[in-house]
Design a protein around this motif. Structure first.
Motif, PDB file in Angstrom:
ATOM      1  N   GLU A  15      10.637   2.242   2.945  1.00 33.97           N
ATOM      2  CA  GLU A  15      11.543   1.276   3.558  1.00 33.97           C
ATOM      3  C   GLU A  15      11.454   1.404   5.075  1.00 33.97           C
ATOM      4  O   GLU A  15      11.637   2.481   5.642  1.00 33.97           O
ATOM      5  CB  GLU A  15      12.982   1.491   3.098  1.00 33.97           C
ATOM      6  N   GLY A  16      11.148   0.300   5.730  1.00 31.35           N
ATOM      7  CA  GLY A  16      10.956   0.327   7.178  1.00 31.35           C
ATOM      8  C   GLY A  16       9.588   0.816   7.605  1.00 31.35           C
ATOM      9  O   GLY A  16       9.278   0.865   8.794  1.00 31.35           O
ATOM     10  N   ARG A  17       8.750   1.185   6.630  1.00 32.77           N
ATOM     11  CA  ARG A  17       7.380   1.650   6.899  1.00 32.77           C
ATOM     12  C   ARG A  17       6.445   0.901   5.956  1.00 32.77           C
ATOM     13  O   ARG A  17       5.967   1.452   4.974  1.00 32.77           O
ATOM     14  CB  ARG A  17       7.270   3.154   6.676  1.00 32.77           C
ATOM     15  N   PRO A  18       6.161  -0.359   6.227  1.00 29.70           N
ATOM     16  CA  PRO A  18       5.427  -1.207   5.281  1.00 29.70           C
ATOM     17  C   PRO A  18       4.092  -0.610   4.859  1.00 29.70           C
ATOM     18  O   PRO A  18       3.324  -0.118   5.679  1.00 29.70           O
ATOM     19  CB  PRO A  18       5.211  -2.500   6.076  1.00 29.70           C
ATOM     20  N   HIS A  19       3.861  -0.665   3.557  1.00 30.85           N
ATOM     21  CA  HIS A  19       2.628  -0.140   2.978  1.00 30.85           C
ATOM     22  C   HIS A  19       1.985  -1.252   2.175  1.00 30.85           C
ATOM     23  O   HIS A  19       2.480  -1.627   1.111  1.00 30.85           O
ATOM     24  CB  HIS A  19       2.942   1.063   2.081  1.00 30.85           C
ATOM     25  N   LYS A  20       0.900  -1.814   2.657  1.00 32.23           N
ATOM     26  CA  LYS A  20       0.296  -3.000   2.061  1.00 32.23           C
ATOM     27  C   LYS A  20      -0.828  -2.647   1.084  1.00 32.23           C
ATOM     28  O   LYS A  20      -1.893  -3.258   1.083  1.00 32.23           O
ATOM     29  CB  LYS A  20      -0.243  -3.906   3.172  1.00 32.23           C
ATOM     30  N   SER A  21      -0.585  -1.680   0.246  1.00 32.07           N
ATOM     31  CA  SER A  21      -1.585  -1.260  -0.727  1.00 32.07           C
ATOM     32  C   SER A  21      -0.878  -0.705  -1.951  1.00 32.07           C
ATOM     33  O   SER A  21       0.240  -0.184  -1.860  1.00 32.07           O
ATOM     34  CB  SER A  21      -2.498  -0.190  -0.115  1.00 32.07           C
ATOM     35  N   THR A  22      -1.546  -0.792  -3.105  1.00 32.70           N
ATOM     36  CA  THR A  22      -1.005  -0.192  -4.327  1.00 32.70           C
ATOM     37  C   THR A  22      -1.408   1.275  -4.456  1.00 32.70           C
ATOM     38  O   THR A  22      -1.038   1.930  -5.437  1.00 32.70           O
ATOM     39  CB  THR A  22      -1.484  -0.959  -5.567  1.00 32.70           C
ATOM     40  N   SER A  23      -2.150   1.782  -3.499  1.00 35.26           N
ATOM     41  CA  SER A  23      -2.611   3.176  -3.535  1.00 35.26           C
ATOM     42  C   SER A  23      -1.693   4.054  -2.690  1.00 35.26           C
ATOM     43  O   SER A  23      -1.636   3.913  -1.469  1.00 35.26           O
ATOM     44  CB  SER A  23      -4.045   3.260  -3.006  1.00 35.26           C
TER      45      SER A  23
END
Length: 272
Positions: A15-23
């Motif tokens: 939350e607040g640290r976007p992670h644009k991967s499913t890994s």
């Protein structure tokens, strides 16, 4: 409801640290429960006095949300909800935030009929989030859970949610992900969480999909995880590694609610 708890805990560190991967690693020392788990447990406890076949049951949603919010004051609530929680006589405040949808999963499990589920989802939302979009978000998640646990196909779930609530579920995660951003509204996060479930192969991939959007990761994980649990594990056979990791991160009060709710639903969670 354990799917919601898992999604919350797993998504919490993003939350607040976007992670644009499913890994990503599912659990780290930073993984913790937040307000999504606390209020999901509050919903469950509010239902303990209701007969699943009683469409007219008046569950004490407001009282339980305040009770649990006050017991866990640092869980990460929104500012308006904190003010509502602090005032015994405060009424709903017209919110369309996704707080109504992230806490509703027990309703989707508890009642025997779809229309009762939708009515009770509205009641749970309206305790605080009585905007039409706030109600709609809660009903969509609870309705999807009911349909999933009663053996509806993904095609049927998609069709019902699209028709009943007007959500656009024809988009793909690949189309959504590049420009998606943090959005705590029901209308800007519930459809995306449902799509994360629809594109999943199992509970784990539903949560990975939800987190990978890079939005309100714990809440979207909770919503997608709650529907995926009902679809893939309607008998309660969540993999032990996931179940035990989630339960180990709850305190005794929340773990006890989760165990009691699961037992009432004919499901099992180990005490340890």
């Amino acid at each position: 409801m354990l799917g919601a708890i898992l999604g919350d805990i797993i998504g919490s560190r993003f939350e607040g640290r976007p992670h644009k991967s499913t890994s990503f690693d599912f659990f780290t020392p930073a993984s913790r429960f937040t307000d999504d788990t606390v209020l999901t447990c509050a919903t469950a406890e509010a239902l303990f006095g209701c007969d699943p076949g009683d469409a007219s049951c008046v569950a004490p949603y407001s009282a339980k949300y305040r009770e649990f919010c006050r017991a866990y004051p640092s869980a990460g609530y929104g500012g308006s909800f904190i003010s509502w929680c602090a005032a015994d006589d405060a009424g709903p405040y017209g919110s369309f935030g996704n707080g109504s949808a992230m806490r509703v999963s027990p309703v989707g499990w508890w009642f025997d009929e779809l229309e009762t589920v939708l009515d009770q989802a509205e009641a749970s939302a309206s305790a605080s989030h009585n905007h039409p979009e706030g109600i709609k978000g809660a009903q969509a998640v609870a309705g999807a859970i009911f349909l999933a646990r009663t053996s509806s196909s993904k095609a049927d779930i998609r069709a019902f949610i699209s028709s009943r609530f007007g959500y656009n579920l024809s988009r793909s995660l690949a189309d959504i992900r590049p420009t998606y951003h943090f959005d705590v509204t029901c209308q800007g996060s519930v459809p995306e969480a449902i799509i994360a479930f629809l594109e999943a192969d199992n509970l784990e991939s539903a949560i990975r999909n939800a987190v990978s959007l890079g939005g309100d990761s714990d809440t979207q994980g909770a919503m997608a995880g709650s529907i995926a649990e009902a679809f893939y594990h309607p008998k309660g056979d969540i993999p032990e590694t996931l179940r035990d990791a989630a339960m180990a991160r709850l305190d005794e009060r929340l773990a006890d609610v989760a165990r009691r709710f699961s037992a009432r639903m004919g499901r099992s969670i180990k005490a340890d």
